[in-house]
Design a protein around this motif. Structure first.
Motif, short mmCIF file in Angstrom:
data_model
loop_
_atom_site.label_atom_id
_atom_site.label_comp_id
_atom_site.label_asym_id
_atom_site.label_seq_id
_atom_site.Cartn_x
_atom_site.Cartn_y
_atom_site.Cartn_z
N GLY A 85 0.80 -1.22 0.00
CA GLY A 85 0.00 0.00 0.00
C GLY A 85 0.83 1.27 0.00
O GLY A 85 0.36 2.33 -0.43
N ARG A 86 2.08 1.18 0.48
CA ARG A 86 2.96 2.35 0.51
C ARG A 86 4.10 2.21 -0.50
O ARG A 86 5.16 2.80 -0.36
N ARG A 87 3.83 1.44 -1.53
CA ARG A 87 4.85 1.13 -2.53
C ARG A 87 5.46 2.38 -3.14
O ARG A 87 6.69 2.48 -3.28
N ASP A 88 4.64 3.36 -3.51
CA ASP A 88 5.15 4.56 -4.18
C ASP A 88 6.13 5.31 -3.29
O ASP A 88 7.14 5.86 -3.78
N GLN A 89 5.83 5.38 -2.00
CA GLN A 89 6.73 6.07 -1.07
C GLN A 89 8.10 5.39 -1.04
O GLN A 89 9.15 6.05 -1.09
N PHE A 90 8.09 4.06 -0.97
CA PHE A 90 9.36 3.34 -0.90
C PHE A 90 10.12 3.40 -2.23
O PHE A 90 11.35 3.43 -2.24
N VAL A 91 9.40 3.41 -3.34
CA VAL A 91 10.07 3.56 -4.64
C VAL A 91 10.84 4.88 -4.66
O VAL A 91 12.00 4.93 -5.11
N ARG A 92 10.22 5.94 -4.18
CA ARG A 92 10.90 7.24 -4.16
C ARG A 92 12.09 7.22 -3.20
O ARG A 92 13.20 7.66 -3.55
N GLU A 93 11.90 6.70 -1.99
CA GLU A 93 12.97 6.73 -0.98
C GLU A 93 14.15 5.85 -1.39
O GLU A 93 15.31 6.24 -1.22
N VAL A 94 13.87 4.69 -1.94
CA VAL A 94 14.95 3.79 -2.35
C VAL A 94 15.69 4.38 -3.55
O VAL A 94 16.92 4.32 -3.64
N GLY A 95 14.94 4.97 -4.47
CA GLY A 95 15.58 5.60 -5.63
C GLY A 95 16.52 6.71 -5.22
O GLY A 95 17.64 6.83 -5.73
N GLU A 96 16.08 7.54 -4.27
CA GLU A 96 16.93 8.63 -3.79
C GLU A 96 18.14 8.11 -3.02
O GLU A 96 19.25 8.62 -3.15
N ALA A 97 17.92 7.07 -2.23
CA ALA A 97 19.00 6.54 -1.38
C ALA A 97 20.08 5.86 -2.20
O ALA A 97 21.28 5.98 -1.90
N GLU A 98 19.67 5.13 -3.24
CA GLU A 98 20.62 4.30 -3.96
C GLU A 98 20.94 4.81 -5.36
O GLU A 98 21.68 4.17 -6.11
N GLY A 99 20.37 5.96 -5.73
CA GLY A 99 20.67 6.53 -7.04
C GLY A 99 20.11 5.72 -8.19
O GLY A 99 20.74 5.62 -9.25
N LEU A 100 18.91 5.18 -8.02
CA LEU A 100 18.31 4.33 -9.04
C LEU A 100 17.23 5.09 -9.81
O LEU A 100 16.60 6.00 -9.28
N SER A 101 17.02 4.68 -11.05
CA SER A 101 15.90 5.23 -11.81
C SER A 101 14.60 4.72 -11.19
O SER A 101 14.59 3.78 -10.39
N LYS A 102 13.50 5.35 -11.57
CA LYS A 102 12.21 4.96 -11.00
C LYS A 102 11.88 3.51 -11.31
O LYS A 102 11.38 2.77 -10.44
N SER A 103 12.17 3.06 -12.51
CA SER A 103 11.85 1.68 -12.88
C SER A 103 12.71 0.68 -12.11
O SER A 103 12.21 -0.36 -11.64
N LYS A 104 13.99 0.99 -11.95
CA LYS A 104 14.87 0.09 -11.19
C LYS A 104 14.52 0.09 -9.71
O LYS A 104 14.54 -0.95 -9.05
N SER A 105 14.19 1.26 -9.20
CA SER A 105 13.78 1.35 -7.80
C SER A 105 12.49 0.57 -7.56
O SER A 105 12.35 -0.12 -6.55
N ALA A 106 11.56 0.66 -8.51
CA ALA A 106 10.30 -0.09 -8.39
C ALA A 106 10.56 -1.59 -8.37
O ALA A 106 9.92 -2.35 -7.61
N ALA A 107 11.51 -2.04 -9.19
CA ALA A 107 11.85 -3.47 -9.21
C ALA A 107 12.44 -3.91 -7.87
O ALA A 107 12.15 -5.01 -7.38
N VAL A 108 13.26 -3.05 -7.25
CA VAL A 108 13.84 -3.37 -5.95
C VAL A 108 12.75 -3.45 -4.87
O VAL A 108 12.74 -4.37 -4.05
N VAL A 109 11.82 -2.50 -4.90
CA VAL A 109 10.75 -2.50 -3.90
C VAL A 109 9.85 -3.72 -4.07
O VAL A 109 9.46 -4.38 -3.09
N ASP A 110 9.53 -4.06 -5.31
CA ASP A 110 8.71 -5.26 -5.55
C ASP A 110 9.42 -6.51 -5.04
O ASP A 110 8.80 -7.39 -4.43
#
Length: 295
Positions: A85-110
Motif C-alpha cells: 500500500g505504501r509502494r510509491d513512497q518506498f520507490v521514491r525513498e529507495v531511488g533517492e537513497a541508492e541513485g536508481l531510476s524509477k523503474s529500477k527502484s520499483a523493481a527493488v521494492v517489488d
C-alpha cells in the motif's frame, strides 16, 4: 488564497518499543541522496538508545516467541500488505537513497515485498526442515525442534537500503526472535519508514526496534551487551566486524559474519537457521512387548 505553500517536511524518528522517540542525545545528522542533495535529518542514536532498544526487545521476546508459528506468519504477511500500500513512497525513498531510476527502484521494492512474503511463508515450515524425530536405541521418543535464540542485533547492509535490510531482518523475526536493527548509516530513511509500517501493523511493539546513526557507535554497545544473544554483522566492514566479534565473545553470542551477498538471489534458509537453537526431548514410549510397542 495563495497558490504557494510550504511543504511539510517529514521528521524521521527512531522506533523503540512500539514508540517513536527522538534520540536520547537530541542529535541528528544530515542524510543526502546519491548526488549529495539533502534529503532529511535522521536521529543520531546514542549508547543509551541502544540499551533502551535491548530492554524493549527482551520485553517483547516472550510473547513473540510464544506465539504460534502460523500466527507469526499471518502477522508478517500483514506487513507485506501494508508495504504494498505504501509502494510509491518506498520507490521514491529507495531511488533517492541508492541513485536508481524509477523503474529500477520499483523493481527493488517489488522484490523486497516478495522477499517479506517469502519469509512469512516459512514461519510454520522451518521446523519441519530442521526438526524431527530421531532414531534411538531404547523405548523412547526422541524429538528435536528449533527454538529462537532470543534478542538479535542486526547491522543492516550499507548499500542495499531496503532489499538488503528486509533480507536480514525478516528471517530473524520469522523464527521468533526479536530484533534491534541498526539502519544503513548513509541511507537510513527506508529503514525508518519501514518502522512506520511495522508500528501500524500487527507486529507487537518491541519485536523490531530501529536505530539510525553511526554504525560503529551503536553496534559496539550492542555487541558487548549481556542481554543480546546474537548479532548479524552484515553492515560492518572488516575492521569493525573483528572488533564486534571480540566484544560479542564475552557472553558467547552467536555471530553471523559479514559475507558477500547478492540480495536479489533467492536467500535460502541459512539466515533463519543462524539464529535458531535445537531443543531435543526424550520421552518414554511405554512398555515394549513381544508383539510391539504399547503407548
Amino acid at each position: 488564497m495563495s497558490d504557494t505553500r510550504l511543504s511539510v517536511l517529514k521528521t524521521y524518528k527512531l522506533y523503540v518499543g512500539g514508540k517513536f522517540p527522538r534520540s536520547e542525545s537530541g542529535r541528528v545528522y544530515e542524510v543526502s541522496d546519491s548526488k549529495g542533495k539533502w534529503l532529511a535529518n535522521a536521529p543520531l542514536s546514542s549508547r543509551k538508545d541502544a540499551r533502551d532498544a535491548v530492554v524493549a526487545a527482551r520485553k517483547a521476546f516472550g510473547g513473540w516467541s510464544g506465539a504460534t508459528a502460523y500466527n507469526r506468519g499471518q502477522v508478517l504477511y500483514r506487513v507485506a500488505e501494508m508495504l504494498e500500500g505504501r509502494r510509491d513512497q518506498f520507490v521514491r525513498e529507495v531511488g533517492e537513497a541508492e541513485g536508481l531510476s524509477k523503474s529500477k527502484s520499483a523493481a527493488v521494492v517489488d522484490a523486497t515485498i516478495d522477499r517479506w512474503v517469502w519469509y512469512a511463508g516459512w514461519t510454520d515450515k522451518i521446523a519441519q526442515v530442521v526438526g524431527g524425530g530421531n532414531p534411538v536405541a531404547g523405548p523412547f521418543f526422541n524429538l528435536s525442534s528449533p527454538e529462537p535464540t532470543g534478542v538479535v542485533a542486526v547491522l543492516a547492509p550499507q548499500e542495499s537500503s531496503f532489499l538488503g535490510l528486509v533480507s536480514v531482518l525478516a528471517p530473524v523475526i520469522a523464527t521468533g526472535n526479536t530484533a534491534i536493527v541498526v539502519a544503513s548509516e548513509k541511507s537510513p530513511l527506508p529503514a525508518l519508514s519501514l518502522a512506520e509500517v511495522l508500528a501500524t501493523s500487527d507486529v507487537p511493539g518491541g519485536v523490531v526496534n530501529v536505530l539510525s546513526g553511526r554504525t560503529a557507535e551503536i553496534a559496539t554497545p550492542l555487541a558487548a551487551h549481556q542481554d543480546v544473544n546474537a548479532i548479524d554483522l552484515a553492515g560492518a566492514d572488516e575492521s569493525l566486524a573483528k572488533e564486534l566479534e571480540i566484544a560479542a565473545a564475552d557472553n558467547l553470542k552467536r555471530v553471523l559474519r559479514p559475507q558477500p551477498v547478492d540480495y536479489a538471489e533467492t536467500p535460502g534458509i541459512d539466515r533463519m537457521t543462524a539464529f535458531l537453537e535445537t531443543k531435543t526431548v526424550w520421552h518414554p514410549t511405554g512398555s515394549l512387548g513381544a508383539s510391539g510397542s504399547s503407548y
